[in-house]
Design an enzyme around this catalytic site. Sequence first.
Site, PDB file in Angstrom:
ATOM      1  N   ASP A  78       0.663  -1.254   0.107  1.00 25.99           N
ATOM      2  CA  ASP A  78       0.140   0.072  -0.047  1.00 25.99           C
ATOM      3  C   ASP A  78       0.801   1.290  -0.037  1.00 25.99           C
ATOM      4  O   ASP A  78       0.345   2.396  -0.137  1.00 25.99           O
ATOM      5  CB  ASP A  78      -0.994   0.020   1.395  1.00 25.99           C
ATOM      6  CG  ASP A  78      -2.043  -0.582   1.067  1.00 25.99           C
ATOM      7  OD1 ASP A  78      -2.544  -1.018  -0.089  1.00 25.99           O
ATOM      8  OD2 ASP A  78      -2.803  -0.928   2.049  1.00 25.99           O
ATOM      9  N   ARG A 103       0.262  -1.561   7.660  1.00 29.58           N
ATOM     10  CA  ARG A 103       0.984  -0.611   7.061  1.00 29.58           C
ATOM     11  C   ARG A 103       1.806   0.304   7.847  1.00 29.58           C
ATOM     12  O   ARG A 103       2.551   1.447   7.520  1.00 29.58           O
ATOM     13  CB  ARG A 103      -0.214   0.493   6.489  1.00 29.58           C
ATOM     14  CG  ARG A 103      -1.050  -0.133   5.494  1.00 29.58           C
ATOM     15  CD  ARG A 103      -1.900   0.668   4.867  1.00 29.58           C
ATOM     16  NE  ARG A 103      -1.191   1.887   3.932  1.00 29.58           N
ATOM     17  CZ  ARG A 103      -1.546   3.081   3.335  1.00 29.58           C
ATOM     18  NH1 ARG A 103      -2.716   3.140   3.413  1.00 29.58           N
ATOM     19  NH2 ARG A 103      -0.806   3.666   2.590  1.00 29.58           N
ATOM     20  N   ARG A 148      -9.984   5.685  10.218  1.00 33.48           N
ATOM     21  CA  ARG A 148      -8.658   5.656  10.559  1.00 33.48           C
ATOM     22  C   ARG A 148      -8.150   6.751  11.388  1.00 33.48           C
ATOM     23  O   ARG A 148      -7.918   6.552  12.792  1.00 33.48           O
ATOM     24  CB  ARG A 148      -8.052   5.770   9.211  1.00 33.48           C
ATOM     25  CG  ARG A 148      -8.692   4.813   7.989  1.00 33.48           C
ATOM     26  CD  ARG A 148      -8.130   3.363   8.295  1.00 33.48           C
ATOM     27  NE  ARG A 148      -8.323   2.369   7.505  1.00 33.48           N
ATOM     28  CZ  ARG A 148      -7.676   2.010   6.136  1.00 33.48           C
ATOM     29  NH1 ARG A 148      -6.654   2.826   5.930  1.00 33.48           N
ATOM     30  NH2 ARG A 148      -8.136   1.099   5.568  1.00 33.48           N
ATOM     31  N   HIS A 177     -11.375   7.318   4.294  1.00 32.66           N
ATOM     32  CA  HIS A 177     -10.457   8.325   4.383  1.00 32.66           C
ATOM     33  C   HIS A 177     -11.226   9.551   3.966  1.00 32.66           C
ATOM     34  O   HIS A 177     -11.962   9.700   2.915  1.00 32.66           O
ATOM     35  CB  HIS A 177      -9.286   8.167   3.378  1.00 32.66           C
ATOM     36  CG  HIS A 177      -8.015   7.406   4.037  1.00 32.66           C
ATOM     37  ND1 HIS A 177      -7.447   6.526   3.223  1.00 32.66           N
ATOM     38  CD2 HIS A 177      -7.541   7.217   5.299  1.00 32.66           C
ATOM     39  CE1 HIS A 177      -6.342   5.943   4.061  1.00 32.66           C
ATOM     40  NE2 HIS A 177      -6.685   6.467   5.379  1.00 32.66           N
ATOM     41  N   CYS A 278      -4.994   9.467  -3.498  1.00 36.87           N
ATOM     42  CA  CYS A 278      -4.174   8.719  -2.562  1.00 36.87           C
ATOM     43  C   CYS A 278      -2.651   8.313  -3.011  1.00 36.87           C
ATOM     44  O   CYS A 278      -1.791   8.024  -2.016  1.00 36.87           O
ATOM     45  CB  CYS A 278      -4.799   7.060  -2.720  1.00 36.87           C
ATOM     46  SG  CYS A 278      -6.580   7.501  -2.137  1.00 36.87           S
TER      47      CYS A 278
END
Length: 285
Positions: A78, A103, A148, A177, A278
């Site tokens: 990612d 992550r 998140r 997000h 992103c």
Amino acid sequence: MTLTDTQASPIARTGSRRTVLMCRPDHFTVSYRINPWMHPEDPTDTSLAVRQWETLHQAYLELGFDVQLIEPIAGLPDMVYAANGGFVLDGVAYGAKFTHPERAAEGPAYMEWFAQAGYEVRVPEHVNEGEGDFLLAGDVVLAGSGFRSTTDSQDELAAVFGREVIGLELVNPSYYHLDTALAVLDPEPEADAEPTIAYLPSAFSDASLEVLRMRFPNAIIVSEADAAVLGLNCFSDGSTVVIASRALGFAEQLRERGYTPVGVDLSELLLGGGGVKCCTLELRR
Ligand code: ARG
């Protein structure tokens, strides 16, 4: 029928040269599931992801952007979603602290890059996923929470940058997000002018929607269909907006407001739950 102002005379917009950080998806795949878009049982095509990412990279170069690159790390699929690597403003890089262990190692990797590039690094105490959830809108920072980044990180962010932070609660797991549900289209609005933003109303709690309506009465309201191809996950220089090529309705709304949409197809990176924005972390000195 009378034409509205925007239809009669679209505003002439001028873009400004952005500096961004990107990460080639050399190690991209979907091997775990931390958002509803990800299906590890389905195949991914890393070379296609790279080719699609290269069209985005090329689009930025053609816009005259200063594109910086961070070396991708094997085992961090990612990492291509550079927006999550931190939040950078006034030469200060507030590092990321990821929600999911998969992550976690990206946080220090990005902080190391910021340090060697000459940014003053602030190591975060609270969980936050950088520009995935923090978007600069004029003088204020819009900050998403719910899936998140924590609300504690919003206080930390406000203390680091001395800016007003407006918390917005996300309620739909597909828009986990802030940058999947809201876009800021004017990176450098005139002083006191309301920056143009676009958003998907159903992605926000009622209270947050009320805040958005009060603070941004002229916002572009985007359809469910355009949001579902991550159309809102776009990147604007104030004039040209690089956007998912399938977000046709949003592209038309942008044209009506005097922006020039440029479509790119990042279908492979969509399998990881990310799009244009992103893959893009803005660097501000
Ligand atoms: N698979 C990644 C995750 O779920 C996608 C991140 C998308 N990034 C973004 N800025 N919205 O964390």
